[in-house]
Enzyme design. Structure first.
Site, PDB file in Angstrom:
ATOM      1  N   ASN A 103       0.807  -1.216   0.000  1.00 34.46           N
ATOM      2  CA  ASN A 103       0.000   0.000   0.000  1.00 34.46           C
ATOM      3  C   ASN A 103       0.844   1.273   0.000  1.00 34.46           C
ATOM      4  OD1 ASN A 103      -2.434   1.780   0.960  1.00 34.46           O
ATOM      5  ND2 ASN A 103      -0.856   1.998   2.545  1.00 34.46           N
ATOM      6  N   SER A 155      -3.835   2.661  -8.514  1.00 38.81           N
ATOM      7  CA  SER A 155      -4.634   3.897  -8.498  1.00 38.81           C
ATOM      8  C   SER A 155      -5.434   3.971  -9.788  1.00 38.81           C
ATOM      9  CB  SER A 155      -3.707   5.102  -8.421  1.00 38.81           C
ATOM     10  OG  SER A 155      -4.424   6.291  -8.691  1.00 38.81           O
ATOM     11  N   TYR A 168       3.527   9.563 -11.182  1.00 36.75           N
ATOM     12  CA  TYR A 168       2.608   8.777 -10.346  1.00 36.75           C
ATOM     13  C   TYR A 168       1.809   7.800 -11.217  1.00 36.75           C
ATOM     14  CZ  TYR A 168      -1.070   7.810  -6.888  1.00 36.75           C
ATOM     15  OH  TYR A 168      -1.949   7.194  -6.009  1.00 36.75           O
ATOM     16  N   ALA A 169       1.210   8.320 -12.292  1.00 34.13           N
ATOM     17  CA  ALA A 169       0.365   7.477 -13.156  1.00 34.13           C
ATOM     18  C   ALA A 169       1.173   6.308 -13.715  1.00 34.13           C
ATOM     19  CB  ALA A 169      -0.231   8.314 -14.285  1.00 34.13           C
ATOM     20  N   ALA A 170       2.406   6.587 -14.138  1.00 32.41           N
ATOM     21  CA  ALA A 170       3.244   5.523 -14.711  1.00 32.41           C
ATOM     22  C   ALA A 170       3.612   4.492 -13.645  1.00 32.41           C
ATOM     23  CB  ALA A 170       4.509   6.120 -15.325  1.00 32.41           C
ATOM     24  N   SER A 171       3.913   4.963 -12.441  1.00 31.76           N
ATOM     25  CA  SER A 171       4.295   4.014 -11.382  1.00 31.76           C
ATOM     26  C   SER A 171       3.124   3.103 -11.043  1.00 31.76           C
ATOM     27  CB  SER A 171       4.780   4.757 -10.129  1.00 31.76           C
ATOM     28  OG  SER A 171       3.706   5.418  -9.469  1.00 31.76           O
ATOM     29  N   LYS A 172       1.908   3.651 -11.070  1.00 28.75           N
ATOM     30  CA  LYS A 172       0.735   2.859 -10.705  1.00 28.75           C
ATOM     31  C   LYS A 172       0.349   1.892 -11.835  1.00 28.75           C
ATOM     32  CE  LYS A 172       0.088   4.432  -6.557  1.00 28.75           C
ATOM     33  NZ  LYS A 172       0.182   3.524  -5.394  1.00 28.75           N
ATOM     34  N   ILE A 200     -10.022   8.998  -2.254  1.00 31.02           N
ATOM     35  CA  ILE A 200     -10.212   8.483  -0.901  1.00 31.02           C
ATOM     36  C   ILE A 200      -9.682   9.534   0.074  1.00 31.02           C
ATOM     37  CG2 ILE A 200      -9.783   6.555   0.674  1.00 31.02           C
ATOM     38  CD1 ILE A 200     -11.269   5.785  -1.985  1.00 31.02           C
TER      39      ILE A 200
HETATM   40  N1  LIG Z   1      -6.095   8.625  -1.203  1.00 33.37           N
HETATM   41  C1  LIG Z   1      -6.433   8.434  -2.462  1.00 33.37           C
HETATM   42  O1  LIG Z   1      -7.361   9.059  -2.996  1.00 33.37           O
HETATM   43  C2  LIG Z   1      -5.693   7.415  -3.301  1.00 33.37           C
HETATM   44  C3  LIG Z   1      -6.107   7.233  -4.639  1.00 33.37           C
HETATM   45  C4  LIG Z   1      -5.438   6.301  -5.415  1.00 33.37           C
HETATM   46  C5  LIG Z   1      -4.392   5.560  -4.886  1.00 33.37           C
HETATM   47  N2  LIG Z   1      -4.012   5.747  -3.592  1.00 33.37           N
HETATM   48  C6  LIG Z   1      -2.891   4.942  -3.120  1.00 33.37           C
HETATM   49  O2  LIG Z   1      -3.203   4.343  -1.888  1.00 33.37           O
HETATM   50  C7  LIG Z   1      -2.011   4.167  -1.114  1.00 33.37           C
HETATM   51  C8  LIG Z   1      -2.212   4.769   0.269  1.00 33.37           C
HETATM   52  O3  LIG Z   1      -2.524   6.130   0.108  1.00 33.37           O
HETATM   53  P1  LIG Z   1      -3.082   7.062   1.270  1.00 33.37           P
HETATM   54  O4  LIG Z   1      -3.994   8.013   0.608  1.00 33.37           O
HETATM   55  O5  LIG Z   1      -3.520   6.265   2.429  1.00 33.37           O
HETATM   56  O6  LIG Z   1      -1.712   7.844   1.585  1.00 33.37           O
HETATM   57  P2  LIG Z   1      -1.092   8.452   2.942  1.00 33.37           P
HETATM   58  O7  LIG Z   1      -0.099   9.447   2.516  1.00 33.37           O
HETATM   59  O8  LIG Z   1      -2.193   8.865   3.864  1.00 33.37           O
HETATM   60  O9  LIG Z   1      -0.345   7.193   3.554  1.00 33.37           O
HETATM   61  C9  LIG Z   1       0.739   6.612   2.868  1.00 33.37           C
HETATM   62  C10 LIG Z   1       1.691   6.013   3.884  1.00 33.37           C
HETATM   63  O10 LIG Z   1       2.793   5.441   3.161  1.00 33.37           O
HETATM   64  C11 LIG Z   1       3.987   5.752   3.847  1.00 33.37           C
HETATM   65  N3  LIG Z   1       5.130   5.714   2.939  1.00 33.37           N
HETATM   66  C12 LIG Z   1       5.440   6.600   1.954  1.00 33.37           C
HETATM   67  N4  LIG Z   1       6.605   6.258   1.373  1.00 33.37           N
HETATM   68  C13 LIG Z   1       7.034   5.133   1.992  1.00 33.37           C
HETATM   69  C14 LIG Z   1       8.183   4.309   1.858  1.00 33.37           C
HETATM   70  N5  LIG Z   1       9.148   4.602   0.975  1.00 33.37           N
HETATM   71  N6  LIG Z   1       8.308   3.227   2.664  1.00 33.37           N
HETATM   72  C15 LIG Z   1       7.355   2.936   3.577  1.00 33.37           C
HETATM   73  N7  LIG Z   1       6.258   3.692   3.772  1.00 33.37           N
HETATM   74  C16 LIG Z   1       6.106   4.778   2.991  1.00 33.37           C
HETATM   75  C17 LIG Z   1       3.764   7.145   4.398  1.00 33.37           C
HETATM   76  O11 LIG Z   1       4.640   7.437   5.496  1.00 33.37           O
HETATM   77  C18 LIG Z   1       2.293   7.069   4.829  1.00 33.37           C
HETATM   78  O12 LIG Z   1       2.140   6.657   6.177  1.00 33.37           O
HETATM   79  C19 LIG Z   1      -0.887   4.826  -1.919  1.00 33.37           C
HETATM   80  O13 LIG Z   1      -0.191   3.848  -2.644  1.00 33.37           O
HETATM   81  C20 LIG Z   1      -1.636   5.748  -2.858  1.00 33.37           C
HETATM   82  O14 LIG Z   1      -0.917   6.002  -4.039  1.00 33.37           O
HETATM   83  C21 LIG Z   1      -4.639   6.656  -2.800  1.00 33.37           C
END
Ligand SMILES: NC(=O)c1ccc[n+]([C@@H]2O[C@H](COP(=O)([O-])OP(=O)(O)OC[C@H]3O[C@@H](n4cnc5c(N)ncnc54)[C@H](O)[C@@H]3O)[C@@H](O)[C@H]2O)c1
Length: 263
Positions: A103, A155, A168-172, A200
């Site tokens: 995640n 994502s 970001y888009a490419a990584s996902k 979210i």
């Molecule tokens: N929130 C959204 O709308 C949304 C939409 C699409 C995808 N996502 C994806 O869902 C996942 C969680 O997102 P979120 O919104 O809860 O984000 P968030 O920023 O609230 O939480 C992400 C957590 O990941 C940790 N993190 C970041 N880099 C790290 C690393 N190198 N090693 C270990 N931990 C690390 C951060 O410290 C943080 O606690 C992500 O992959 C994000 O891309 C979120």
């Protein structure tokens, strides 16, 4: 495999799970769900202080509900392959691993033309390579456990772009490709699926819209279900895909967006 008359509860009793980026947001909600359903759960995060706090709160919550509460945490940077390898060994304690939730992820808002190359590389290293490192380190342990599963968090940006930028888009999109490949490579031992969340309400999301509160209002009007998603909406799907209820589901990409993308 459950027959028609063999009802079984959604349960992770006797199972173990590692959830990356679980100090806050979606990862934290997933750790709550899995631990609440009985999994010995390990919270990984780059932010050790908040990870420790999240683990303590989760332990206390489960204890107050009289549930079993095996919750650990570790400071892990998923973009550091050696650290991931060592932390995985410690997290599984020789037992094998049932569930890996990839995640952890990051984004920034940047246009391609002016994007520093370092930012492109760092984002790919965390979001895509980090997910790969965690899968790679977990595979031998997952293979030891029947019904093991990986759930990757990509994502909607993998489908429609956005999410801050091309990095970001490419990584996902890379995560979804990895998911489809691993589902084939690891079958029949380990199931692998991804979830594509959209809008979210977490810190990551708030950071993107902090500069434009009116934008949030407009956004909600574009979502057929008329609300932002909550971390628990994704956590429920993570628990489902990681569980025996999804025993015949692998290589799938589940978009969770309140109906916004295809309306
Ligand atoms: N929130 C959204 O709308 C949304 C939409 C699409 C995808 N996502 C994806 O869902 C996942 C969680 O997102 P979120 O919104 O809860 O984000 P968030 O920023 O609230 O939480 C992400 C957590 O990941 C940790 N993190 C970041 N880099 C790290 C690393 N190198 N090693 C270990 N931990 C690390 C951060 O410290 C943080 O606690 C992500 O992959 C994000 O891309 C979120």
């Amino acid at each position: 495999m459950a027959g028609a008359n063999h009802w079984h509860e959604l349960s992770f009793n006797g199972r173990s799970a590692v959830v990356t980026g679980a100090a806050r947001g979606i990862g934290r909600a997933a750790a709550h769900r899995l631990a609440g359903l009985g999994a010995r759960t390990v919270i990984w995060d780059l932010d050790g202080e908040v990870a420790e706090q999240a683990a303590t709160e989760l332990r206390e919550l489960l204890k107050s509900q009289g549930r079993p509460h095996s919750v650990d945490w570790a400071h892990v940077d998923i973009s550091d392959a050696d650290a991931v390898e060592q932390s995985m060994e410690r997290a599984v304690s020789g037992d094998g691993l049932d569930v890996l939730v990839n995640n952890a992820g990051t984004t920034t808002v940047h246009e391609t033309e002016s994007m520093p190359l370092e930012l492109w590389e760092r984002t790919l290293r965390i979001n895509l390579s980090g997910t790969f490192y965690c899968c790679r380190a977990a595979i031998p342990y997952l293979k030891r456990r029947p019904g093991a599963a990986i759930v990757n968090i990509s994502s909607s940006s993998a489908l429609v772009g956005g999410g801050g930028g091309g990095h970001y888009a490419a990584s996902k999109a890379g995560i979804d490709g990895l998911t489809r490949h691993l589902a084939r490579e690891l079958a029949p031992d380990v199931r692998v699926n991804s979830i594509q969340p959209r809008t979210i309400e977490t810190d990551l999301f708030q950071a993107r819209y902090a500069h434009a509160p009116m934008e949030q209002e407009k956004l909600i009007n574009q979502i057929p279900l008329r609300r932002l998603g909550q971390p628990e909406d994704i956590a429920d799907a993570i628990a489902f895909l990681a569980s025996d209820w999804a025993a015949y589901i692998t290589g799938q990409i589940l978009l969770i967006d309140g109906g916004r993308t295809y309306q």
